[in-house]
Scaffold this motif. Structure first.
Motif, PDB file in Angstrom:
ATOM      1  N   LEU A  52      35.144   7.935 104.958  1.00  0.00           N
ATOM      2  CA  LEU A  52      36.582   7.864 104.739  1.00  0.00           C
ATOM      3  C   LEU A  52      37.230   8.954 105.573  1.00  0.00           C
ATOM      4  O   LEU A  52      36.815  10.109 105.518  1.00  0.00           O
ATOM      5  N   VAL A  53      38.227   8.583 106.344  1.00  0.00           N
ATOM      6  CA  VAL A  53      38.866   9.513 107.267  1.00  0.00           C
ATOM      7  C   VAL A  53      40.343   9.617 106.893  1.00  0.00           C
ATOM      8  O   VAL A  53      41.033   8.600 106.781  1.00  0.00           O
ATOM      9  N   THR A  54      40.808  10.835 106.712  1.00  0.00           N
ATOM     10  CA  THR A  54      42.204  11.066 106.367  1.00  0.00           C
ATOM     11  C   THR A  54      42.784  12.168 107.240  1.00  0.00           C
ATOM     12  O   THR A  54      42.037  12.908 107.884  1.00  0.00           O
ATOM     13  N   ASP A  55      44.099  12.250 107.227  1.00  0.00           N
ATOM     14  CA  ASP A  55      44.769  13.320 107.961  1.00  0.00           C
ATOM     15  C   ASP A  55      45.424  14.320 107.003  1.00  0.00           C
ATOM     16  O   ASP A  55      46.231  15.125 107.414  1.00  0.00           O
ATOM     17  N   ARG A  56      45.036  14.264 105.718  1.00  0.00           N
ATOM     18  CA  ARG A  56      45.603  15.171 104.718  1.00  0.00           C
ATOM     19  C   ARG A  56      44.483  15.879 103.979  1.00  0.00           C
ATOM     20  O   ARG A  56      43.610  15.239 103.417  1.00  0.00           O
ATOM     21  N   GLN A  57      44.544  17.171 103.941  1.00  0.00           N
ATOM     22  CA  GLN A  57      43.552  17.946 103.202  1.00  0.00           C
ATOM     23  C   GLN A  57      44.216  18.549 101.961  1.00  0.00           C
ATOM     24  O   GLN A  57      45.313  19.075 102.034  1.00  0.00           O
ATOM     25  N   GLY A  58      43.545  18.451 100.823  1.00  0.00           N
ATOM     26  CA  GLY A  58      44.047  19.035  99.595  1.00  0.00           C
ATOM     27  C   GLY A  58      45.234  18.298  99.009  1.00  0.00           C
ATOM     28  O   GLY A  58      45.957  18.850  98.191  1.00  0.00           O
ATOM     29  N   ASP A  59      45.455  17.076  99.405  1.00  0.00           N
ATOM     30  CA  ASP A  59      46.602  16.306  98.929  1.00  0.00           C
ATOM     31  C   ASP A  59      46.162  14.867  98.671  1.00  0.00           C
ATOM     32  O   ASP A  59      46.767  13.914  99.168  1.00  0.00           O
ATOM     33  N   ARG A  60      45.095  14.727  97.912  1.00  0.00           N
ATOM     34  CA  ARG A  60      44.469  13.428  97.684  1.00  0.00           C
ATOM     35  C   ARG A  60      45.428  12.401  97.077  1.00  0.00           C
ATOM     36  O   ARG A  60      45.317  11.213  97.330  1.00  0.00           O
ATOM     37  N   ASP A  61      46.405  12.845  96.280  1.00  0.00           N
ATOM     38  CA  ASP A  61      47.295  11.878  95.636  1.00  0.00           C
ATOM     39  C   ASP A  61      48.339  11.278  96.588  1.00  0.00           C
ATOM     40  O   ASP A  61      49.081  10.395  96.213  1.00  0.00           O
ATOM     41  N   ARG A  62      48.364  11.734  97.827  1.00  0.00           N
ATOM     42  CA  ARG A  62      49.258  11.156  98.839  1.00  0.00           C
ATOM     43  C   ARG A  62      48.490  10.688 100.083  1.00  0.00           C
ATOM     44  O   ARG A  62      49.094  10.267 101.066  1.00  0.00           O
ATOM     45  N   ALA A  63      47.200  10.779 100.038  1.00  0.00           N
ATOM     46  CA  ALA A  63      46.375  10.507 101.219  1.00  0.00           C
ATOM     47  C   ALA A  63      46.316   9.027 101.563  1.00  0.00           C
ATOM     48  O   ALA A  63      46.349   8.160 100.695  1.00  0.00           O
ATOM     49  N   GLY A  64      46.226   8.785 102.844  1.00  0.00           N
ATOM     50  CA  GLY A  64      45.905   7.474 103.361  1.00  0.00           C
ATOM     51  C   GLY A  64      44.575   7.601 104.086  1.00  0.00           C
ATOM     52  O   GLY A  64      44.266   8.658 104.646  1.00  0.00           O
ATOM     53  N   TYR A  65      43.787   6.572 104.042  1.00  0.00           N
ATOM     54  CA  TYR A  65      42.458   6.622 104.639  1.00  0.00           C
ATOM     55  C   TYR A  65      42.248   5.473 105.610  1.00  0.00           C
ATOM     56  O   TYR A  65      42.646   4.340 105.351  1.00  0.00           O
ATOM     57  N   ALA A  66      41.583   5.779 106.694  1.00  0.00           N
ATOM     58  CA  ALA A  66      40.967   4.783 107.556  1.00  0.00           C
ATOM     59  C   ALA A  66      39.479   4.861 107.222  1.00  0.00           C
ATOM     60  O   ALA A  66      39.048   5.775 106.517  1.00  0.00           O
ATOM     61  N   VAL A  67      38.705   3.936 107.718  1.00  0.00           N
ATOM     62  CA  VAL A  67      37.285   3.896 107.371  1.00  0.00           C
ATOM     63  C   VAL A  67      36.454   3.727 108.630  1.00  0.00           C
ATOM     64  O   VAL A  67      36.797   2.936 109.510  1.00  0.00           O
ATOM     65  N   VAL A  68      35.375   4.479 108.691  1.00  0.00           N
ATOM     66  CA  VAL A  68      34.379   4.299 109.742  1.00  0.00           C
ATOM     67  C   VAL A  68      33.092   3.866 109.041  1.00  0.00           C
ATOM     68  O   VAL A  68      32.605   4.549 108.148  1.00  0.00           O
ATOM     69  N   LEU A  69      32.588   2.719 109.437  1.00  0.00           N
ATOM     70  CA  LEU A  69      31.335   2.192 108.893  1.00  0.00           C
ATOM     71  C   LEU A  69      30.250   2.375 109.933  1.00  0.00           C
ATOM     72  O   LEU A  69      30.450   2.045 111.105  1.00  0.00           O
ATOM     73  N   ILE A  70      29.112   2.866 109.480  1.00  0.00           N
ATOM     74  CA  ILE A  70      27.963   2.961 110.376  1.00  0.00           C
ATOM     75  C   ILE A  70      26.832   2.198 109.714  1.00  0.00           C
ATOM     76  O   ILE A  70      26.357   2.571 108.640  1.00  0.00           O
ATOM     77  N   ALA A  71      26.444   1.102 110.347  1.00  0.00           N
ATOM     78  CA  ALA A  71      25.363   0.258 109.846  1.00  0.00           C
ATOM     79  C   ALA A  71      24.403   0.025 110.997  1.00  0.00           C
ATOM     80  O   ALA A  71      24.722  -0.684 111.945  1.00  0.00           O
ATOM     81  N   GLY A  72      23.247   0.666 110.910  1.00  0.00           N
ATOM     82  CA  GLY A  72      22.329   0.593 112.038  1.00  0.00           C
ATOM     83  C   GLY A  72      23.001   1.249 113.231  1.00  0.00           C
ATOM     84  O   GLY A  72      23.672   2.265 113.089  1.00  0.00           O
ATOM     85  N   PRO A  73      22.903   0.641 114.395  1.00  0.00           N
ATOM     86  CA  PRO A  73      23.523   1.251 115.569  1.00  0.00           C
ATOM     87  C   PRO A  73      25.004   0.893 115.727  1.00  0.00           C
ATOM     88  O   PRO A  73      25.645   1.331 116.669  1.00  0.00           O
ATOM     89  N   VAL A  74      25.543   0.084 114.814  1.00  0.00           N
ATOM     90  CA  VAL A  74      26.907  -0.421 114.970  1.00  0.00           C
ATOM     91  C   VAL A  74      27.895   0.417 114.170  1.00  0.00           C
ATOM     92  O   VAL A  74      27.721   0.655 112.984  1.00  0.00           O
ATOM     93  N   VAL A  75      28.950   0.846 114.858  1.00  0.00           N
ATOM     94  CA  VAL A  75      30.053   1.583 114.235  1.00  0.00           C
ATOM     95  C   VAL A  75      31.269   0.674 114.243  1.00  0.00           C
ATOM     96  O   VAL A  75      31.606   0.088 115.277  1.00  0.00           O
ATOM     97  N   THR A  76      31.907   0.554 113.093  1.00  0.00           N
ATOM     98  CA  THR A  76      33.123  -0.232 112.988  1.00  0.00           C
ATOM     99  C   THR A  76      34.203   0.635 112.366  1.00  0.00           C
ATOM    100  O   THR A  76      33.972   1.295 111.352  1.00  0.00           O
ATOM    101  N   VAL A  77      35.367   0.644 112.974  1.00  0.00           N
ATOM    102  CA  VAL A  77      36.501   1.418 112.473  1.00  0.00           C
ATOM    103  C   VAL A  77      37.503   0.444 111.861  1.00  0.00           C
ATOM    104  O   VAL A  77      37.833  -0.574 112.471  1.00  0.00           O
ATOM    105  N   LEU A 132      40.874   0.864  98.134  1.00  0.00           N
ATOM    106  CA  LEU A 132      39.940   1.985  98.283  1.00  0.00           C
ATOM    107  C   LEU A 132      38.883   1.950  97.186  1.00  0.00           C
ATOM    108  O   LEU A 132      37.690   2.108  97.455  1.00  0.00           O
ATOM    109  N   GLU A 133      39.303   1.709  95.950  1.00  0.00           N
ATOM    110  CA  GLU A 133      38.354   1.619  94.839  1.00  0.00           C
ATOM    111  C   GLU A 133      37.329   0.510  95.079  1.00  0.00           C
ATOM    112  O   GLU A 133      36.129   0.710  94.893  1.00  0.00           O
ATOM    113  N   GLN A 134      37.791  -0.666  95.505  1.00  0.00           N
ATOM    114  CA  GLN A 134      36.872  -1.787  95.728  1.00  0.00           C
ATOM    115  C   GLN A 134      35.873  -1.472  96.841  1.00  0.00           C
ATOM    116  O   GLN A 134      34.687  -1.793  96.723  1.00  0.00           O
TER     117      GLN A 134
END
Length: 151
Positions: free
Chosen positions: A44-69, A86-88
């Motif tokens: 989970l990648v965010t641009d906010r530190q210490g402010d989880r209740d306002r955070a937005g996340y992008a996701v980087v998946l690494i499965a084997g040699p494949v990275v998906t953003v 995010l929960e799901q």
């Protein structure tokens, strides 16, 4: 676990700011990997530190040699749909024994890495990520939800 030296970056998934569309694309993608028996990392990648209740996340998946953003579309920044997506996603990772990690990038790095990922940037992101307790993405205080997201 795959070393970052052999990473291949797949086409990005999702639509920025659209939690349900992005989650749907992610889940279809994850099921393809899981059906092949792959175990990986969900970062989970965010641009906010210490402010989880306002955070937005992008996701980087690494499965084997494949990275998906996946686009920035998860978390409280995108209201209840973003929190639910995010929960799901985190529950899926837990259920399939994927590692859950998190990293914080400054705004300009965040935009560059998520919008135009390259192998060098992904290597840095992986190195900067830390193991995360999946529970922090699964339990949002009821009072907080009611306060912020009343219809």
């Amino acid at each position: 676990m795959t070393t970052t030296a052999s990473l291949q970056i797949a086409d990005p998934l999702g639509v920025p700011g659209a939690p349900q569309e992005t989650l749907t694309a992610m889940m279809a993608h994850l099921e393809r990997f899981h059906s092949g028996g792959a175990v990986g990392q969900l970062i989970l990648v965010t641009d906010r530190q210490g402010d989880r209740d306002r955070a937005g996340y992008a996701v980087v998946l690494i499965a084997g040699p494949v990275v998906t953003v996946a686009a920035q579309a998860f978390g409280p920044r995108y209201g209840q749909p973003g929190m639910q997506a995010l929960e799901q996603l985190v529950r899926w990772a837990q259920d399939h024994e994927w590692l859950v990690r998190e990293t914080v990038l400054n705004g300009s790095d965040f935009t560059r890495v998520i919008d135009e990922p390259d192998t060098a940037e992904i290597r840095k992101l992986v190195a900067a990520s830390n193991p995360s307790d999946p529970g922090i993405y699964l339990v949002w205080p009821a009072a907080w939800k009611e306060e912020r997201w009343q219809d």
